[in-house]
Design a protein around this motif. Structure first.
Motif, mmCIF file in Angstrom:
data_model
loop_
_atom_site.group_PDB
_atom_site.id
_atom_site.type_symbol
_atom_site.label_atom_id
_atom_site.label_comp_id
_atom_site.label_asym_id
_atom_site.label_seq_id
_atom_site.Cartn_x
_atom_site.Cartn_y
_atom_site.Cartn_z
ATOM 1 N N CYS A 47 35.813 36.145 30.930
ATOM 2 C CA CYS A 47 35.260 37.047 31.945
ATOM 3 C C CYS A 47 35.521 38.490 31.540
ATOM 4 C CB CYS A 47 35.889 36.776 33.309
ATOM 5 S SG CYS A 47 35.163 37.819 34.598
ATOM 6 N N CYS A 50 35.294 42.914 34.946
ATOM 7 C CA CYS A 50 35.987 44.158 35.307
ATOM 8 C C CYS A 50 36.931 44.585 34.184
ATOM 9 C CB CYS A 50 36.737 44.012 36.632
ATOM 10 S SG CYS A 50 38.416 43.403 36.463
ATOM 11 N N GLY A 53 40.209 42.973 32.712
ATOM 12 C CA GLY A 53 40.042 41.953 31.679
ATOM 13 C C GLY A 53 39.724 42.599 30.354
ATOM 14 N N CYS A 55 39.428 38.564 30.643
ATOM 15 C CA CYS A 55 40.346 37.466 30.916
ATOM 16 C C CYS A 55 39.738 36.199 30.350
ATOM 17 C CB CYS A 55 40.531 37.275 32.416
ATOM 18 S SG CYS A 55 41.218 38.710 33.262
ATOM 19 N N CYS A 70 42.607 38.605 38.496
ATOM 20 C CA CYS A 70 42.291 38.656 39.916
ATOM 21 C C CYS A 70 42.461 37.295 40.572
ATOM 22 C CB CYS A 70 40.865 39.152 40.124
ATOM 23 S SG CYS A 70 39.631 38.024 39.459
ATOM 24 N N ARG A 80 29.816 32.531 37.648
ATOM 25 C CA ARG A 80 29.371 33.938 37.652
ATOM 26 C C ARG A 80 28.616 34.266 36.376
ATOM 27 N NH1 ARG A 80 34.629 36.991 39.968
ATOM 28 N NH2 ARG A 80 35.287 36.718 37.823
HETATM 29 FE FE1 SF4 Z 1 37.076 38.799 35.445
HETATM 30 FE FE2 SF4 Z 1 38.909 38.804 37.395
HETATM 31 FE FE3 SF4 Z 1 39.627 39.139 34.813
HETATM 32 FE FE4 SF4 Z 1 38.293 41.088 36.099
HETATM 33 S S1 SF4 Z 1 40.357 40.311 36.571
HETATM 34 S S2 SF4 Z 1 37.875 40.338 34.023
HETATM 35 S S3 SF4 Z 1 36.921 39.857 37.376
HETATM 36 S S4 SF4 Z 1 38.722 37.300 35.750
#
Ligand code: SF4
Ligand code: CUV
Length: 630
Positions: A47, A50, A53, A55, A70, A80
């Motif tokens: 991911c 945001c 990351g 992540c 998160c 997503r």
């Molecule tokens: Fe994705 Fe959540 Fe990591 Fe941000 S914190 S990159 S939204 S998994």
């Protein structure tokens, strides 16, 4: 490199050899250089939505990170990522449609763009409750265009074309709360829902994805097809040829690649300009040879029989022939690699859309208001470039196949009218088609669509599946690069009936059609939705009840993800020959390939082996027949 070559037709092989000699870098080389792809990306569990990351979730349960910073789980992240592909794909198809609507809005009696199919315009005006009596044709056209444009951003209500679906299907959409509202709203809303800290429930994210995807199939794509037909004519059956052998040694070869027919149509007219043809002759060529590629190739072959140079995977090979004076592109599915590649040859690589400026390409902006003038200018550049061709370094492979193309729903119905007496007494309906399916002469129908993908042997999945299906009396309709694969393999000829089972062979003979019907470009999958819905309505059934499937054996684009999702949401099972990047979530895989059926009556199948895929398709078709008791 030769061990890496995964090819099906011999044209590819000889040109790859030549490319190697010329120092060309092709997708085959880049694929080899890429080595093993990123495992996280492949499973969809990286991911980067945001800046806390990226992540990545450990693919092994109970070991390593199981949540993003998160707290997002693999299920959320996979859902997503998938949703954002749907949003991007829907945006691409729909933005293309929007441009066509703007062109219809500027159409006029004496301008560059005219209404070519007034009948279709009138029908659509009536469908949309637009007044037609005692009105100027262009007033009606402009109101239709404006109404179409409002479908993108209207504040209230749902999309107009949803009413074309069988009412049972409309009910499913309403119960599942996935009736799309305005097209842009669905795309925007899905981007919002998948922003950090918004939706995390994978089921809900997929529902939202279906709603957005439906705004492509029954919105953007359908608007694109309908308005293109109104402006440029509804395709009728015509003969053409396909494969790189359509490039001509003694002519100025212009390769058109991309998607938007308001550009390619004008290029077709411009290429017939006597002044330019004369100029070509003065420059030592026999004339101008326009050839198409990818969906632009489909648009102009469907309406004018312009010959098809090839599909997605052949874009580089066309240039490697050394015989392309200009490769002209607008939007979508264009390799940025064409710029460097063109530099090795005399080929002018010309980008024309402000939405797709390409590093290293010459840029000549296509402005609709000056459409013909711009296109003539571009063609003139190509013509003047003929003298720069290095004749010593030209290799045009011989292979090309005949194909019959142009099977819009209207044309299919016209063909069916030929057998009306033997099967039914009604003209101008799909009843004869429904009847032969019910009688078991045809077991069912399959829509085979989509791209090429180096993860499988080039074109082989398309062709294996198509051959297997027609052998078993399943009629095939095709669009996109899958259709071009069929054309190259000779499956769109009348002679291809010899590859069919007895039932389909008889239908081909009596109706006078090939067993694989070219229905157009990717946006024209709306034509497939249309004909399936007509058959369902004929029998007072929902799409889900019909022995009909969709397949994308070699898909690669985000558009294809949107398509697969709206086809499933329309009640039609969809077989994917490339597994999407979702396998990091067992939960989401189960949703796509199993549980979604409870909600919308259809599901995805992932099957990379084409023979196995065909077997599963046939099995599913028989299962549906059994349920219907036919
Ligand atoms: Fe994705 Fe959540 Fe990591 Fe941000 S914190 S990159 S939204 S998994
Ligand atoms: Ni729009 S999306 S490679 S051209 S079908 Fe061909 Fe079709 Fe896929 Fe692109």
């Amino acid at each position: 490199m030769s061990e890496e070559i995964q090819v099906m037709d011999s044209n590819t092989e000889v040109l790859l050899e030549k490319g190697k000699k010329d120092g060309a870098d092709t997708i085959w080389d880049r694929k080899a250089a890429m080595k093993t792809p990123c495992g996280f990306g492949e499973k969809g569990i990286c991911c980067r939505i945001c800046a806390m990351g990226p992540c990545r979730i450990s693919p092994t349960k109970d070991k390593g990170a199981q949540k993003g910073l998160c707290g997002a789980t693999a299920d959320t992240i996979v859902a997503r990522n998938f949703a954002r592909m749907v949003a991007a794909g829907t945006a691409a198809h729909s933005d293309h449609a929007r441009d066509i609507a703007h062109v219809l809005y500027m159409a006029s009696e004496d301008g560059n763009y005219k209404v070519k199919d007034a009948g279709k315009l009138m029908n659509l005006a009536k469908e949309w409750d637009i007044k037609t009596e005692n009105r100027d044709l262009y007033d009606i056209a402009h109101e239709v265009a404006e109404t179409a444009l409002n479908e993108f951003g209207k504040p209230f209500g749902t999309l107009k074309f949803l009413k074309r679906a069988p009412y049972q299907r409309q009910q499913v959409w309403s119960e599942q709360k996935i009736e799309p509202r305005a097209i842009d709203r669905e795309v925007t809303s899905l981007m919002h829902s998948t922003h950090i800290g918004c939706a995390s429930d994978p089921d809900s994210i997929f529902e939202l994805s279906m709603r957005t995807a439906l705004s492509d199939g029954w919105g953007g794509s359908m608007i694109g097809t309908e308005l293109s037909d109104i402006l440029f004519g509804t395709p009728t059956a015509c003969a053409t040829q396909a494969n790189l052998g359509v490039i001509e040694k003694n002519m100025v070869n212009i390769l058109l690649h991309g998607h938007d027919p308001s550009f390619s149509e004008m290029m077709v007219y411009a290429s017939e300009d006597p002044e330019l043809v004369k100029l070509a002759k003065e420059n030592g060529a026999d004339g101008i040879n326009l050839v198409g590629m990818c969906c632009t190739g489909n648009e102009i072959t469907m309406r004018h029989g312009v010959r098809i140079a090839g599909n997605f995977y052949q874009q580089e090979l066309a240039i490697i022939t050394g015989a392309i004076e200009a490769a002209i592109v607008d939007v979508q599915c264009i390799f940025p690699a064409l710029a460097d590649l063109s530099d090795l040859y005399h080929t002018k690589f010309i980008a024309t859309s402000p939405k797709a400026k390409i590093t290293g390409a010459e840029y000549i902006e296509f402005v609709e208001e000056k459409a013909l003038e711009t296109c003539k200018g571009i063609i003139k550049e190509a013509v003047l470039n003929f003298k720069n061709r290095d004749m010593e370094n030209v290799l045009i492979p011989d292979n090309k196949s005949h194909a019959n193309v142009g099977y819009s729903v209207e044309t299919i119905i016209q063909c069916l009218d030929r057998v009306v007496n033997s099967y039914t007494d009604e003209f101008n309906t799909v009843k004869p088609l429904a009847d032969v399916i019910w009688a078991g002469v045809l077991r069912g129908a399959a829509g085979i669509v989509g791209c090429n993908n180096p993860k499988v042997r080039y074109d082989e999945s398309h062709i294996t599946i198509m051959k297997e299906l027609i052998k078993n009396d399943v009629i095939v309709v095709a669009s996109g690069c899958a259709a071009q694969a069929a054309a190259k393999a000779g499956l769109m000829t009348m002679e291809a009936k010899e590859l069919c089972g007895r039932g389909l062979k008889e239908v081909c003979e009596r109706v006078g059609i090939p067993p694989v019907l070219h229905m157009g470009s990717c946006v024209d999958i709306s034509r497939i939705l249309d004909i399936v819905s007509r058959v369902a309505k004929e029998k007072d059934l929902d799409n889900r009840d019909l022995p009909v499937v969709g397949a994308a054996p070699e898909w690669m684009s985000e558009k294809a993800v949107a398509i697969g999702t709206y086809v499933v949401a329309s009640g039609i099972d969809t077989f994917l020959g490339i597994t999407p990047q979702v396998t990091g979530s067992e939960y989401f895989v189960d949703l796509l390939t199993n549980r979604v059926e409870e909600n919308v009556g259809a599901k995805f199948y992932f099957e990379e082996n084409p023979t196995e895929c065909a077997r599963k398709i046939l099995e599913r078709i028989e299962e549906k027949r059994e349920k219907l008791g036919i």
